[in-house]
Design an enzyme around this catalytic site. Structure first.
Site, PDB file in Angstrom:
ATOM      1  CE  LYS A 127      -3.954  -2.325   0.739  1.00  0.00           C
ATOM      2  NZ  LYS A 127      -3.454  -3.698   0.832  1.00  0.00           N
ATOM      3  CE  LYS A 163      -6.084   1.638  -0.395  1.00  0.00           C
ATOM      4  NZ  LYS A 163      -6.026   1.214  -1.819  1.00  0.00           N
ATOM      5  NE  ARG A 213      -3.081  -7.208  -9.246  1.00  0.00           N
ATOM      6  CZ  ARG A 213      -3.158  -7.991  -8.182  1.00  0.00           C
ATOM      7  NH1 ARG A 213      -2.874  -9.280  -8.285  1.00  0.00           N
ATOM      8  NH2 ARG A 213      -3.493  -7.495  -7.012  1.00  0.00           N
ATOM      9  NE  ARG A 227      -8.370  -7.044  -9.376  1.00  0.00           N
ATOM     10  CZ  ARG A 227      -7.449  -6.974  -8.405  1.00  0.00           C
ATOM     11  NH1 ARG A 227      -6.923  -8.071  -7.906  1.00  0.00           N
ATOM     12  NH2 ARG A 227      -7.063  -5.812  -7.946  1.00  0.00           N
ATOM     13  NE  ARG A 235     -14.944  -6.037  -0.144  1.00  0.00           N
ATOM     14  CZ  ARG A 235     -15.026  -7.032   0.725  1.00  0.00           C
ATOM     15  NH1 ARG A 235     -14.015  -7.262   1.546  1.00  0.00           N
ATOM     16  NH2 ARG A 235     -16.090  -7.806   0.764  1.00  0.00           N
ATOM     17  CG  ASP A 275      -4.337  -3.978  -7.726  1.00  0.00           C
ATOM     18  OD1 ASP A 275      -4.119  -4.821  -8.616  1.00  0.00           O
ATOM     19  OD2 ASP A 275      -4.480  -4.277  -6.526  1.00  0.00           O
ATOM     20  CD  GLU A 283      -3.863  -2.545  -2.808  1.00  0.00           C
ATOM     21  OE1 GLU A 283      -3.351  -3.688  -2.953  1.00  0.00           O
ATOM     22  OE2 GLU A 283      -4.883  -2.338  -2.138  1.00  0.00           O
ATOM     23  CG  ASN A 285      -0.960  -6.106  -5.054  1.00  0.00           C
ATOM     24  OD1 ASN A 285      -1.405  -6.186  -3.917  1.00  0.00           O
ATOM     25  ND2 ASN A 285      -1.548  -5.382  -5.985  1.00  0.00           N
TER      26      ASN A 285
END
Length: 318
Positions: A127, A163, A213, A227, A235, A275, A283, A285
């Protein structure tokens, strides 16, 4: 090339979701090419007095639900016995996780190629790493102070996403409006009464159309999946019920990837899932990004082949 020994530090192999788990996709590709595939769990790591070692299982894997692997051998081996080590333990990135990234670097012999670098994983909180690129992100605040967070929320009439810093899979992400009567209670819960900082981010309306993603390997985007959240959720994470949809990259997203590449390579982050929401990066990841199986199915590709190609090239230099 000669067969390699590829190791995977991961969660229990018994629990992987065949047809979804990205780590398992890479194991299948490595096995298909004739490489030796070994896996071990975080709790199997130890230090022997000279080097890090682990109880490792040599496995044969197959794309078959219910009988997706056989254990061929189980033996304690040094980490340096691996040509490549895939660091694929799922979040949360807790103290045990951080200790594991430190242990695997204690090699008395030649260290393996790490995908991703243990140091890079420690440095790149999924994050907070995005804060290196404030111009690519939605407006963001990180704090544990209730009044600071309330002030941020009230400045965004369109809503705010809250978050946890160490959250994953969409867990703990909530939407709050500036007039929400639950605001103070939510902040107390999420910050654990002001003891833990959280992230507050301006709501991006395009999130109803889904978040994207994007898989980057060696800094280059290889594929993406949109997504889309369900009607009763905000979400898009597939773990939270988001639906994978075929997509392509926009020019803005290509620009985001190009901006990230030097920083990712500097930190040894060779397989990353970023993301995006609309025009914004949300984000980066780096622990165990997912999406390979979904992109493969939607686009008729094999992204894990590119990852194993990279592993082979780097191992050859080792």
């Amino acid at each position: 090339m000669a067969p390699l020994t590829l190791g995977f530090l991961m969660d229990p192999l018994e629990k992987v979701q065949v047809g979804h788990d990205s780590t398992f996709q890479m194991m299948l590709e490595a096995h298909r090419r004739g490489h030796t595939v070994r896996y071990f769990e975080q709790g199997w790591l130890r230090y022997s007095g000279t080097c890090a070692e682990a109880r490792m299982r040599t496995v044969a894997v197959r794309n078959e639900v219910g009988r997706h692997f056989d254990v061929l051998e189980e033996e304690v081996r040094p980490i340096s016995s691996l040509d490549v080590l895939f660091m694929r333990k799922d979040p949360p990135v807790d103290v045990d996780f951080l200790h594991a990234t430190q242990l695997v670097e204690l090699c008395s012999g030649k260290p393996p190629v790490y995908i991703n670098s243990p140091r890079g994983i420690r440095d790149a909180n999924e994050k907070l790493f995005t804060l290196n690129f404030p111009d690519l992100m939605p407006e963001t605040c990180v704090s544990r102070e209730r009044e600071v967070l309330i002030d941020f929320i009230r400045k965004h009439p369109g809503g705010t996403i809250l978050k946890p810093i160490d959250g994953f899979g969409g867990k703990g992400i909530v939407f709050v409006g500036p007039e929400d009567r639950n605001m103070r209670s939510l902040l107390e819960l999420l910050t654990t009464q002001g003891h833990e900082p959280i992230i507050a981010q301006a709501y991006v309306p395009q999130s109803r159309q889904g978040d994207k993603r994007i898989i980057l390997v060696n800094g280059e985007p290889l594929g993406a999946v949109l997504r889309v959240p369900s009607e009763d959720d905000h979400r898009g994470n597939m773990a939270a019920g988001g639906k994978p949809i075929k997509t392509t990259l926009t020019e803005r997203e290509k620009h985001i990837c190009a901006r990230l590449k030097p920083k990712l390579l500097e930190h040894g982050l060779l397989m990353v899932g970023i993301d995006t929401l609309g025009d914004f990066l949300t984000e980066v990841n780096v622990t165990s990004p997912t999406g390979l199986a979904e992109i493969n199915a939607l686009d008729g590709v094999c992204l894990e082949a590119h990852i194993i190609d990279l592993a082979e090239r780097l191992a050859a230099r080792r």
